[in-house]
Design an enzyme around this catalytic site. Structure first.
Site, mmCIF file in Angstrom:
data_model
loop_
_atom_site.group_PDB
_atom_site.id
_atom_site.type_symbol
_atom_site.label_atom_id
_atom_site.label_comp_id
_atom_site.label_asym_id
_atom_site.label_seq_id
_atom_site.Cartn_x
_atom_site.Cartn_y
_atom_site.Cartn_z
ATOM 1 N N GLN A 20 0.855 -1.072 0.101
ATOM 2 C CA GLN A 20 -0.006 0.019 -0.002
ATOM 3 C C GLN A 20 0.932 1.072 0.017
ATOM 4 O O GLN A 20 2.055 1.067 0.410
ATOM 5 C CB GLN A 20 -0.995 -0.103 1.206
ATOM 6 C CG GLN A 20 -0.268 -0.174 2.489
ATOM 7 C CD GLN A 20 -1.281 -0.549 3.622
ATOM 8 O OE1 GLN A 20 -1.633 0.598 4.542
ATOM 9 N NE2 GLN A 20 -1.939 -1.546 3.578
ATOM 10 N N HIS A 68 0.191 5.683 1.198
ATOM 11 C CA HIS A 68 -0.679 6.886 1.491
ATOM 12 C C HIS A 68 -0.299 7.851 0.934
ATOM 13 O O HIS A 68 0.890 8.329 0.735
ATOM 14 C CB HIS A 68 -0.442 6.795 3.080
ATOM 15 C CG HIS A 68 -0.509 5.460 3.820
ATOM 16 N ND1 HIS A 68 -1.636 4.780 4.061
ATOM 17 C CD2 HIS A 68 0.414 4.820 4.790
ATOM 18 C CE1 HIS A 68 -1.529 3.612 4.484
ATOM 19 N NE2 HIS A 68 -0.334 3.619 4.931
ATOM 20 N N GLU A 110 4.220 7.751 8.759
ATOM 21 C CA GLU A 110 3.870 6.679 10.032
ATOM 22 C C GLU A 110 5.297 6.148 10.494
ATOM 23 O O GLU A 110 6.002 6.094 9.762
ATOM 24 C CB GLU A 110 2.728 5.490 9.625
ATOM 25 C CG GLU A 110 3.199 4.747 8.601
ATOM 26 C CD GLU A 110 2.067 3.780 8.075
ATOM 27 O OE1 GLU A 110 0.718 4.349 8.188
ATOM 28 O OE2 GLU A 110 2.391 2.518 7.836
ATOM 29 N N HIS A 129 4.663 0.021 0.681
ATOM 30 C CA HIS A 129 5.305 -0.629 1.816
ATOM 31 C C HIS A 129 4.365 -1.695 2.151
ATOM 32 O O HIS A 129 3.102 -1.584 1.602
ATOM 33 C CB HIS A 129 5.591 0.203 3.159
ATOM 34 C CG HIS A 129 4.204 0.848 3.674
ATOM 35 N ND1 HIS A 129 3.882 2.316 3.143
ATOM 36 C CD2 HIS A 129 3.352 0.491 4.495
ATOM 37 C CE1 HIS A 129 2.728 2.488 3.738
ATOM 38 N NE2 HIS A 129 2.171 1.525 4.654
ATOM 39 N N ARG A 153 -3.980 0.699 -2.543
ATOM 40 C CA ARG A 153 -3.303 -0.632 -2.554
ATOM 41 C C ARG A 153 -2.804 -1.130 -3.855
ATOM 42 O O ARG A 153 -3.105 -0.468 -5.043
ATOM 43 C CB ARG A 153 -4.415 -1.751 -2.169
ATOM 44 C CG ARG A 153 -4.853 -1.606 -1.010
ATOM 45 C CD ARG A 153 -6.122 -2.417 -0.511
ATOM 46 N NE ARG A 153 -6.474 -2.197 1.159
ATOM 47 C CZ ARG A 153 -7.472 -1.337 1.252
ATOM 48 N NH1 ARG A 153 -8.225 -0.629 0.555
ATOM 49 N NH2 ARG A 153 -7.735 -1.392 2.562
#
Length: 395
Positions: free
Chosen positions: A96, A98, A133, A261, A280
């Site tokens: 995926q 982001h 993240e 990642h 995705r």
């Protein structure tokens, strides 16, 4: 009181472990469901509650944002800007990406204008935020993170020698740069089923007879494992593009938005900007929007030796350098003496192990493994004691 024990939602995604949260934190699982993610924060898909009440953490914060979040966070973000999780995987999550902040805002507004419901399977943007993240490993942890150096990607595909991809690989070899990588990746993402199956069969045959360098062998092991979980899925190719990592407990890595990642196996803490936007790229039966995915990927390479974060050690804590404003992350090691922390924002503190008492103005809260507390900005400072470790999320 300015320190509040939390009740947190557990998401039972199919890839989650049935055992790790129980074994690490004593969290009951009487129905033996996969316990994939425990969410701590105010995201509407899994907002925490004040323990023993029906009061959502978001509702409590809104009663006095300045006192609870602080002046800066209230002005800058208007809400708690991070989402804190325990993530526990027994099988691979999807490959995926982001999207960044600008694309998230535009994509969210565009899909709203098109009338796509927030819960629709083809919805790409669940909110208007980006999602950088950090992951902190609690157990041995397998992951993919970022594109390998281009010469390494070319070397791998050349050694494997997939006849069905030879022309595309030749074009990439003639343009060994980010644009060439983008086109090669795009070609693989758009392979029609017959050719995708043919290429994966060629890859698997090579893997069965291969005894090559360590880096390629590691990638091929990932490829084979992915094929077992998701036969003939385009994500089977991803370890040849992306860095493969084996984190030890205590290792941490940061992921910028736009970085491809996947988390493969293991349990860790994850802190991110308060978003649930996911595009995705494989290892999934869910919707894949290939064009939107490719438009949101940064095709720059990442050196594997630079992917793990080096924390700054300060007395009883490790401070992890994070290049965004949305969140900070520390690991606090508690002992028999009292240690003190000063708040600079709202905090969520999670007990990793041991038994730790947190105190402010005479009010004490004892934390066991798996417990967490919300600490209001107006607390100004708090103390803790007891043998154990705490993870501290703030901004």
């Amino acid at each position: 009181m300015t320190i509040h024990l939390l009740d947190n939602k557990i998401h039972n995604y199919a890839w989650g472990s049935k055992n790790d949260m129980r074994e690490l934190f004593g969290i009951a699982n009487p129905e033996s469901k996969p316990q994939a993610e425990l969410w701590m924060g105010v995201h509407p898909n899994g907002c925490s509650k004040l323990a023993g009440t029906d009061t959502l953490l978001s509702t409590f914060i809104d009663t006095d944002k300045t006192a609870n979040l602080g002046t800066y966070t209230t002005a800058r973000f208007g809400t708690l800007p991070f989402l804190f999780k325990v993530l526990s995987a027994k099988s691979p999550l999807s490959i995926q990406v982001h999207p960044n902040k600008i694309n998230s805002e535009a994509g969210y507004d565009r899909e709203n204008a098109l009338g796509i419901p927030l819960g629709a399977s083809n919805r790409n943007y669940k909110d208007r935020n980006h999602k950088p993240e950090l992951v902190y490993a609690l157990t041995p942890y397998k992951a993919l993170n970022g594109f390998r150096p281009i010469e390494n990607i070319l070397q791998m595909f050349t050694l494997i020698d997939l006849p069905s991809l030879s022309e595309s690989l030749k074009d990439f070899r003639n343009r060994p740069n980010n644009d060439g990588l983008k086109d090669f990746f795009k070609t693989i993402m758009h392979l029609e089923e017959k050719k995708r199956r043919q290429a994966i069969n060629e890859l698997l045959r090579f893997s069965e007879k291969s005894q090559t360098n360590e880096s390629l062998s590691d990638a091929l092991i990932f490829c084979t494992e992915f094929h077992v979980e998701y036969p003939f899925d385009v994500g089977v190719f991803s370890p040849l593009f992306l860095n493969t990592l084996h984190l030890c407990p205590g290792d941490a890595m940061f992921l910028h938005a736009e970085t491809p990642h996947a988390y493969i196996k293991g349990t860790g803490l994850e802190i991110m900007a308060n978003s649930d936007n996911v595009l995705r790229a494989g290892l999934t039966e869910k919707h894949i929007d290939r064009d939107e995915l490719i438009a949101n990927i940064n095709f720059s390479s990442m050196l594997p030796e630079r992917l793990l974060l080096e924390p700054i050690s300060r007395k009883n804590k490790l401070v992890y350098p994070i290049p965004v404003d949305d969140f900070r992350f520390d690991i606090l090691t508690s002992g028999e003496e009292w240690n003190e922390e000063y708040t600079r924002s709202a905090e969520i503190v999670f007990c990793i192990d041991g038994a730790v008492t947190i105190e402010n103005n005479g009010h004490q809260t004892i934390l066991a493994p798996g417990d967490s507390v919300f600490i209001c900005n107006e607390t100004t400072h708090y103390r803790y004691t007891g043998i154990g470790r705490l993870a501290r999320a703030y901004n």
